[in-house]
Design an enzyme around this catalytic site. Structure first.
Site, PDB file in Angstrom:
ATOM      1  N   GLY A 115       8.709   5.174   9.593  1.00 25.52           N
ATOM      2  CA  GLY A 115       7.912   4.029   9.159  1.00 25.52           C
ATOM      3  C   GLY A 115       8.671   2.721   9.240  1.00 25.52           C
ATOM      4  O   GLY A 115       8.118   1.679   9.628  1.00 25.52           O
ATOM      5  N   GLU A 141       1.941   4.869   5.044  1.00 27.54           N
ATOM      6  CA  GLU A 141       1.962   5.831   3.939  1.00 27.54           C
ATOM      7  C   GLU A 141       3.109   6.779   4.240  1.00 27.54           C
ATOM      8  O   GLU A 141       3.042   7.595   5.161  1.00 27.54           O
ATOM      9  CB  GLU A 141       0.624   6.569   3.843  1.00 27.54           C
ATOM     10  N   THR A 161       9.601   8.023   5.921  1.00 19.89           N
ATOM     11  CA  THR A 161      10.047   6.656   5.663  1.00 19.89           C
ATOM     12  C   THR A 161      10.938   6.162   6.796  1.00 19.89           C
ATOM     13  O   THR A 161      10.853   4.993   7.200  1.00 19.89           O
ATOM     14  CB  THR A 161      10.791   6.594   4.321  1.00 19.89           C
ATOM     15  N   GLU A 173      13.997  13.267   0.186  1.00 16.92           N
ATOM     16  CA  GLU A 173      12.799  14.081   0.373  1.00 16.92           C
ATOM     17  C   GLU A 173      13.142  15.317   1.194  1.00 16.92           C
ATOM     18  O   GLU A 173      13.622  15.220   2.330  1.00 16.92           O
ATOM     19  CB  GLU A 173      11.713  13.277   1.074  1.00 16.92           C
ATOM     20  N   CYS A 197       3.481  14.889   1.029  1.00 14.90           N
ATOM     21  CA  CYS A 197       4.202  13.663   0.698  1.00 14.90           C
ATOM     22  C   CYS A 197       4.274  13.437  -0.813  1.00 14.90           C
ATOM     23  O   CYS A 197       5.237  12.876  -1.318  1.00 14.90           O
ATOM     24  CB  CYS A 197       3.560  12.465   1.379  1.00 14.90           C
TER      25      CYS A 197
END
Length: 500
Positions: free
Chosen positions: A256, A273, A253, A404, A307
């Site tokens: 991204g 994604e 993320t 995460e 993921c």
């Protein structure tokens, strides 16, 4: 714990491939990089360097994008019939099947996963995905539209066309290198786009071998270009290049978000994604043994480097102890080892950096009060191993619950009712996936709409299908891969209006 075995030697074909000099696939040819910088490639099972690839600079990226642009604007690719594109993609899939053993070995050496898992998941999954997407090349369609335009007594006909978006920059992660390459290339090529693919710097080998297969399949020059290098050099140059029409990214993320910002100046199309912190929810009527087995698979598959990994385990208080004990028991029995050893059940993590990241999260959980039910450490071995870990007595505000980890670490919490678990399941920035374990269809159907996730599995966790859209809510990204929507993500919709 069983002592970790030595990594077996690679096959002669793979050993020869590892000795090849740094090259980039640009315009249908393997060319020397303009940059004199390189990227070392390590075997995660030993920590030893096994290969060297190019760290492509901005000038290298420019060559690749221009080759893709030429192939799209003026080359034979746009002139091929849809059935001819279909045949080329299918031929590439056949070549993946032909060289399956070699690709599985490369994937294991590069990523750390077991060769066995790569041979039954990654390689056939990549092959089958390309075959599925090949079929879409002949099924892209527009529609006719009844319009209500009135002008000087004339009538009007209208219809839509779906046209390829153009040159696509595709940046893929290190957890499933070949699968992610197939997920990106398949729909883009079916739609008629040309591509510049950048594999993760940690795992470039199978993408480079795939480039050789693309040549062997007979794709026109420049349709697929492959550049290797670090994200901050090669990836950054690709994202901001004015010749790129769309960016398709799978990864963290954090990265991204940076890509999304960088693309705003030119308004490039972007699909992302990103990360996840997926909940595994066990309701009070579930089979505790089945739930424990499913929860174990959800987090320990691919060493948790997924993921959509089920990294948060929520169990109704009635079943909590039995399910957590089952997951901990499964964790303690997993045999760690190098990926080429057929006895290995879980390989190392991809890199020393990732190993340290996961260990730091475990220590953070301990310091915040979490209890270690299983694992919680690393074997004394030069490879990048982390023991499968189960943490209990965690709180929603802990880092190990909110962030995460991307490793074999699951955090377990109790809950009492559906409203409580819906709130807990949604209490992270992510929304990629979730699973519910229950035989109570009423409870399941009441819970599904409350969960903010792109995919909700019931009595399973992790199945993906080429025909089933996959993507995230919230900070897990936007856009969907697979199926019709996955192909349409690589198209622009054009309206046509004709005055008669």
């Amino acid at each position: 714990m069983v002592a970790i075995a030595a990594q077996p030697a690679p096959s002669p074909a793979v050993a020869e491939f590892l000795r090849r000099p740094p090259r980039l696939l640009i315009g249908g040819e393997w060319v020397e990089p303009l940059s004199d910088k390189t990227v070392p490639v390590f075997d995660p099972a030993t920590g030893e360097q096994i290969a060297t690839v190019a760290d492509a600079n901005a000038a290298d990226v420019d060559r690749a994008v221009k080759a893709a642009r030429q192939a799209f604007d003026g080359g034979p690719w746009r002139k091929l019939l849809p059935s001819q594109r279909e045949a080329l993609i299918w031929k590439l899939a056949d070549l993946i099947e032909k060289y399956a053993g070699e690709l599985a070995e490369l994937e294991s050496l590069d990523n750390g996963k077991t060769k066995f898992m790569a041979s039954i998941v990654d390689i056939p999954g990549s092959r089958d995905y390309l075959r599925y997407m090949a079929g879409w090349a002949t099924k892209i369609e527009g529609s006719t539209i009844d319009v209500s335009i009135g002008m000087d007594g004339r009538t009007f006909e209208a219809y839509t066309r779906r046209e390829p978006v153009g040159v696509v920059a595709q940046i893929i992660p290190w957890n499933f290198p070949l699968v992610m390459a197939a997920w990106k290339l398949g729909p883009a090529l079916a739609a008629g786009c040309t591509c510049v693919l950048k594999p993760a710097e940690q795992t470039p080998l199978s993408a480079l071998r795939l480039g050789e297969l693309i040549q062997e399949a007979g794709f026109p020059p420049g349709v697929v270009n492959i550049v290797t290098g670090y994200g901050e050099t090669t990836g950054a140059a690709l994202v901001v290049h004015p010749g790129v029409d769309k960016i398709a990214f799978t990864g963290s993320t954090e990265v991204g978000k940076k890509i999304n910002v960088a693309a705003t100046d030119s308004l490039k199309r972007v699909s992302l994604e990103l990360g996840g912190k997926s909940p595994v929810i066990v309701l009070k009527d579930a089979d505790p043994e089945a739930a424990a087995a499913g929860a174990s698979q959800a987090i320990f598959f691919n060493a948790g480097q997924v993921c959509a990994a089920g990294s948060r385990l929520y169990v109704h208080s009635k079943l909590f102890d039995r399910v957590v004990e089952g997951v901990a028991g499964a964790a303690s029995k997993i045999r760690l080892g190098p990926g080429l050893d057929p006895k290995t059940e879980m390989g190392p993590l991809v890199s020393r950096e990732q190993q340290q990241r996961v260990l730091d999260y475990i220590e953070s959980g301990k310091a915040a009060g979490a209890s270690v039910v299983a694992g919680g450490d690393r074997p004394e071995h030069p490879g990048y191993y982390v023991s499968p870990t189960v943490l209990a007595n965690v709180r929603p505000d802990m880092k190990v619950v909110q962030e995460e980890i991307f490793g074999p670490v699951v955090v377990a919490q109790r809950f009492e009712d559906l409203d409580e678990i819906a709130a807990l399941a949604n209490d992270t920035p992510y929304g990629l996936s979730a699973s519910i374990w229950s035989n109570d269809l009423t409870a399941v159907h009441r819970l599904i709409p409350k969960i903010k996730a792109g995919t909700v599995w019931v009595n399973c966790h992790g199945p993906v299908d080429a025909n089933m859209p996959f993507g995230g809510f919230k900070q897990s990204g936007f856009g969907r891969e697979h199926g019709r929507v996955g192909v349409e993500m690589y198209t622009e919709l054009k309206s046509v209006c004709i005055g008669l």
